[in-house]
Design a protein around this motif. Structure first.
Motif, PDB file in Angstrom:
ATOM      1  N   ILE A 195      -5.741   0.690   6.724  1.00 18.58           N
ATOM      2  CA  ILE A 195      -4.431   1.082   6.216  1.00 18.58           C
ATOM      3  C   ILE A 195      -4.618   2.352   5.387  1.00 18.58           C
ATOM      4  CG2 ILE A 195      -2.558   0.429   4.659  1.00 18.58           C
ATOM      5  CD1 ILE A 195      -2.964  -2.440   5.552  1.00 18.58           C
ATOM      6  N   ALA A 196      -3.876   3.385   5.735  1.00 12.25           N
ATOM      7  CA  ALA A 196      -4.061   4.671   5.070  1.00 12.25           C
ATOM      8  C   ALA A 196      -2.755   5.443   5.048  1.00 12.25           C
ATOM      9  CB  ALA A 196      -5.138   5.490   5.775  1.00 12.25           C
ATOM     10  N   VAL A 197      -2.546   6.191   3.964  1.00 12.37           N
ATOM     11  CA  VAL A 197      -1.347   7.010   3.819  1.00 12.37           C
ATOM     12  C   VAL A 197      -1.708   8.352   3.194  1.00 12.37           C
ATOM     13  CG1 VAL A 197       0.209   5.019   3.581  1.00 12.37           C
ATOM     14  CG2 VAL A 197      -0.781   6.089   1.523  1.00 12.37           C
ATOM     15  N   ILE A 198      -0.808   9.314   3.376  1.00  9.01           N
ATOM     16  CA  ILE A 198      -0.894  10.603   2.705  1.00  9.01           C
ATOM     17  C   ILE A 198       0.282  10.715   1.744  1.00  9.01           C
ATOM     18  CG2 ILE A 198      -0.484  13.075   3.008  1.00  9.01           C
ATOM     19  CD1 ILE A 198      -2.151  13.069   5.423  1.00  9.01           C
ATOM     20  N   ARG A 199      -0.006  11.260   0.561  1.00 14.72           N
ATOM     21  CA  ARG A 199       1.053  11.477  -0.440  1.00 14.72           C
ATOM     22  C   ARG A 199       1.182  12.974  -0.713  1.00 14.72           C
ATOM     23  NH1 ARG A 199       0.411   7.500  -5.066  1.00 14.72           N
ATOM     24  NH2 ARG A 199       0.917   6.201  -3.258  1.00 14.72           N
ATOM     25  N   GLU A 200       2.416  13.455  -0.617  1.00 16.58           N
ATOM     26  CA  GLU A 200       2.681  14.855  -0.906  1.00 16.58           C
ATOM     27  C   GLU A 200       2.676  15.122  -2.402  1.00 16.58           C
ATOM     28  OE1 GLU A 200       6.488  15.235   1.307  1.00 16.58           O
ATOM     29  OE2 GLU A 200       5.455  16.914   2.265  1.00 16.58           O
ATOM     30  N   GLY A 201       2.415  16.379  -2.756  1.00 15.37           N
ATOM     31  CA  GLY A 201       2.512  16.802  -4.141  1.00 15.37           C
ATOM     32  C   GLY A 201       3.888  17.362  -4.451  1.00 15.37           C
ATOM     33  N   PRO A 202       4.116  17.784  -5.702  1.00 16.58           N
ATOM     34  CA  PRO A 202       5.448  18.228  -6.127  1.00 16.58           C
ATOM     35  C   PRO A 202       5.814  19.633  -5.666  1.00 16.58           C
ATOM     36  CG  PRO A 202       3.914  18.357  -7.969  1.00 16.58           C
ATOM     37  CD  PRO A 202       3.179  17.692  -6.841  1.00 16.58           C
TER      38      PRO A 202
ATOM     39  N   TRP B 126       0.834  -1.197   0.000  1.00 14.29           N
ATOM     40  CA  TRP B 126       0.000   0.000   0.000  1.00 14.29           C
ATOM     41  C   TRP B 126       0.869   1.248   0.000  1.00 14.29           C
ATOM     42  CZ3 TRP B 126      -4.784   0.177  -1.367  1.00 14.29           C
ATOM     43  CH2 TRP B 126      -5.538   1.349  -1.178  1.00 14.29           C
ATOM     44  N   GLY B 127       0.733   2.036  -1.040  1.00  8.49           N
ATOM     45  CA  GLY B 127       1.397   3.326  -1.085  1.00  8.49           C
ATOM     46  C   GLY B 127       2.837   3.263  -1.542  1.00  8.49           C
ATOM     47  N   PHE B 128       3.466   4.439  -1.551  1.00  9.42           N
ATOM     48  CA  PHE B 128       4.866   4.587  -1.923  1.00  9.42           C
ATOM     49  C   PHE B 128       5.739   4.682  -0.670  1.00  9.42           C
ATOM     50  CE2 PHE B 128       3.663   6.980  -6.084  1.00  9.42           C
ATOM     51  CZ  PHE B 128       3.289   5.767  -6.669  1.00  9.42           C
ATOM     52  N   SER B 129       7.035   4.578  -0.887  1.00 12.10           N
ATOM     53  CA  SER B 129       7.992   4.609   0.222  1.00 12.10           C
ATOM     54  C   SER B 129       7.914   5.897   1.031  1.00 12.10           C
ATOM     55  CB  SER B 129       9.412   4.433  -0.308  1.00 12.10           C
ATOM     56  OG  SER B 129       9.571   3.179  -0.934  1.00 12.10           O
ATOM     57  N   THR B 130       7.673   7.013   0.369  1.00 12.69           N
ATOM     58  CA  THR B 130       7.671   8.308   1.057  1.00 12.69           C
ATOM     59  C   THR B 130       6.298   8.720   1.561  1.00 12.69           C
ATOM     60  OG1 THR B 130       7.478   9.365  -1.115  1.00 12.69           O
ATOM     61  CG2 THR B 130       9.690   9.191  -0.158  1.00 12.69           C
ATOM     62  N   ASP B 131       5.282   7.894   1.358  1.00 14.85           N
ATOM     63  CA  ASP B 131       3.960   8.213   1.900  1.00 14.85           C
ATOM     64  C   ASP B 131       3.994   8.157   3.425  1.00 14.85           C
ATOM     65  OD1 ASP B 131       3.007   8.448  -0.665  1.00 14.85           O
ATOM     66  OD2 ASP B 131       2.030   6.478  -0.690  1.00 14.85           O
ATOM     67  N   LEU B 132       3.153   8.966   4.036  1.00  7.60           N
ATOM     68  CA  LEU B 132       3.089   9.055   5.488  1.00  7.60           C
ATOM     69  C   LEU B 132       1.898   8.267   6.002  1.00  7.60           C
ATOM     70  CD1 LEU B 132       4.667  10.636   7.708  1.00  7.60           C
ATOM     71  CD2 LEU B 132       2.871  12.360   7.549  1.00  7.60           C
ATOM     72  N   VAL B 133       2.113   7.452   7.031  1.00  9.39           N
ATOM     73  CA  VAL B 133       1.055   6.609   7.582  1.00  9.39           C
ATOM     74  C   VAL B 133       0.090   7.451   8.413  1.00  9.39           C
ATOM     75  CG1 VAL B 133       0.542   4.566   8.959  1.00  9.39           C
ATOM     76  CG2 VAL B 133       2.693   4.701   7.692  1.00  9.39           C
ATOM     77  N   VAL B 134      -1.210   7.316   8.130  1.00  8.37           N
ATOM     78  CA  VAL B 134      -2.247   8.074   8.854  1.00  8.37           C
ATOM     79  C   VAL B 134      -3.351   7.120   9.312  1.00  8.37           C
ATOM     80  CG1 VAL B 134      -1.818  10.342   7.860  1.00  8.37           C
ATOM     81  CG2 VAL B 134      -3.203   8.737   6.586  1.00  8.37           C
ATOM     82  N   PRO B 135      -3.085   6.314  10.338  1.00  4.39           N
ATOM     83  CA  PRO B 135      -4.037   5.282  10.756  1.00  4.39           C
ATOM     84  C   PRO B 135      -5.328   5.867  11.278  1.00  4.39           C
ATOM     85  CG  PRO B 135      -2.314   5.549  12.391  1.00  4.39           C
ATOM     86  CD  PRO B 135      -1.909   6.375  11.228  1.00  4.39           C
ATOM     87  N   GLY B 136      -6.401   5.110  11.124  1.00  7.61           N
ATOM     88  CA  GLY B 136      -7.709   5.507  11.639  1.00  7.61           C
ATOM     89  C   GLY B 136      -8.772   4.547  11.143  1.00  7.61           C
TER      90      GLY B 136
END
Length: 327
Positions: free
Chosen positions: A237-244, A217-227
């Protein structure tokens, strides 16, 4: 998004790191959600309260959802990790920190307003205090990176017993949650791949049967945001992905445990926002939420009706306490 602060948790250098990222990046059914909410429900009304810690004066500021405010000086910005929880089991959040320089948990018990200091862990550990034994009390816990491994040390509140569990690699990120819905937090990690856009994997040691789930689930640099975003009693299972760019949206990718469905939701800004997901409307589901540093404002999507709440609470360079559950 403040990767240094959230990945490592410590409050030192908050203003400097945020400034760098702004210019360079940026009736409750769910046991997992109840425990997440209780850690920030200071008025015991079934809703998470907007809470920030101010490093400039070491003070907690709580905007209670039932009305009124709580101001409490507690902790040291340069040494402590904010780690709220329900340590005394009264259903109300306790103000708490873990001091990296000494390995001591300090807290104020909401049940009787007493002070507690317990040495557990050593400098360099990461605090991961959660309810691992399912007794309704947050357990003292840390993870330690040693010899390429990740060791979980847990002090059970049920009997005072001690557990040491090797689970994960030293390069993994802790991601505890109640993924199997048995009322106990599971030991879990997010394992990054070889490159920033490589596939990341979640490894979950289920407390219900000691089985291990491995979920990509997700990319290596994604941030885990459980809930518990779907309200089924299990951590999703949840992640946040930053933009450019700093003004690019943050994108939330949530894998619903109820049916395996996917939620992809753009909410927040890369260069200025920190995730603060919790149950702010009291419907039993985790709400997608961020805190914006330049304005000290909470933005949250109410899962009960899909509307967006906007409340100014805090000042630039404060730390939103709800980010404690992010790794």
């Amino acid at each position: 998004m403040n990767y240094f602060l959230i990945r490592n948790g410590k409050l030192a250098s908050l203003a400097a790191v945020l400034a760098f990222l702004v210019v360079s990046a940026a009736a409750q059914p769910g046991s997992g959600n109840i425990k997440l909410r209780k850690a920030l429900d200071f008025d015991h009304d079934g809703k998470a309260d907007l809470t920030i810690f101010r490093p400039s004066n070491n003070t907690w500021y709580v905007n209670k959802s039932s009305g009124g405010f709580l101001f409490q000086t507690f902790g040291l910005a340069n040494e402590d990790f904010v780690i709220p929880g329900d340590y005394d089991g009264d259903g109300t959040a306790d103000i708490a920190v873990w001091r990296d320089t000494t390995g001591v948990f300090y807290r104020l018990n909401s049940s009787n307003n007493t002070f507690s200091a317990i040495q557990f862990g050593i400098p360099g550990d990461d605090p991961v205090a959660r309810d691992y034994d399912g007794d309704g009390k947050t357990d003292l816990a840390v993870v330690r990176r040693t010899n390429g491994q990740l060791i979980w040390y847990i002090l059970r509140s049920t009997d005072g017993g001690f557990s040491a569990v090797q689970f994960g690699l030293s390069t993994d990120f802790p991601a505890p949650g109640d993924y199997d819905g048995d009322g106990k937090f599971d030991i879990a990690v997010q394992r990054p791949g070889a490159t920033p856009t490589s596939q990341a994997f979640f490894y979950i040691l289920k407390s219900s049967n000691q089985g291990v789930d491995i979920i990509p689930w997700g990319f290596s640099t994604d941030l885990v945001v459980p809930g518990d975003y779907d309200g089924d009693g299990k951590t999703d299972i949840a992640v946040i992905r930053e933009g450019p760019t700093p003004t690019s949206n943050l994108v939330w990718y949530i894998r619903k445990s109820s049916n395996g469905g996917v939620i992809a939701y753009a909410f927040g800004l890369t260069g200025s926002d920190m995730n603060v997901q919790n149950d702010y409307d009291g419907d039993g589901k985790t709400d997608i939420a961020v805190w914006r540093d330049p304005t000290g404002t909470f933005y949250f999507v109410r899962s009960s009706n899909g509307t967006v709440g906007i409340i100014q609470w805090g000042l630039p360079s404060d730390f939103p306490a709800a980010a404690y559950d992010t790794h």
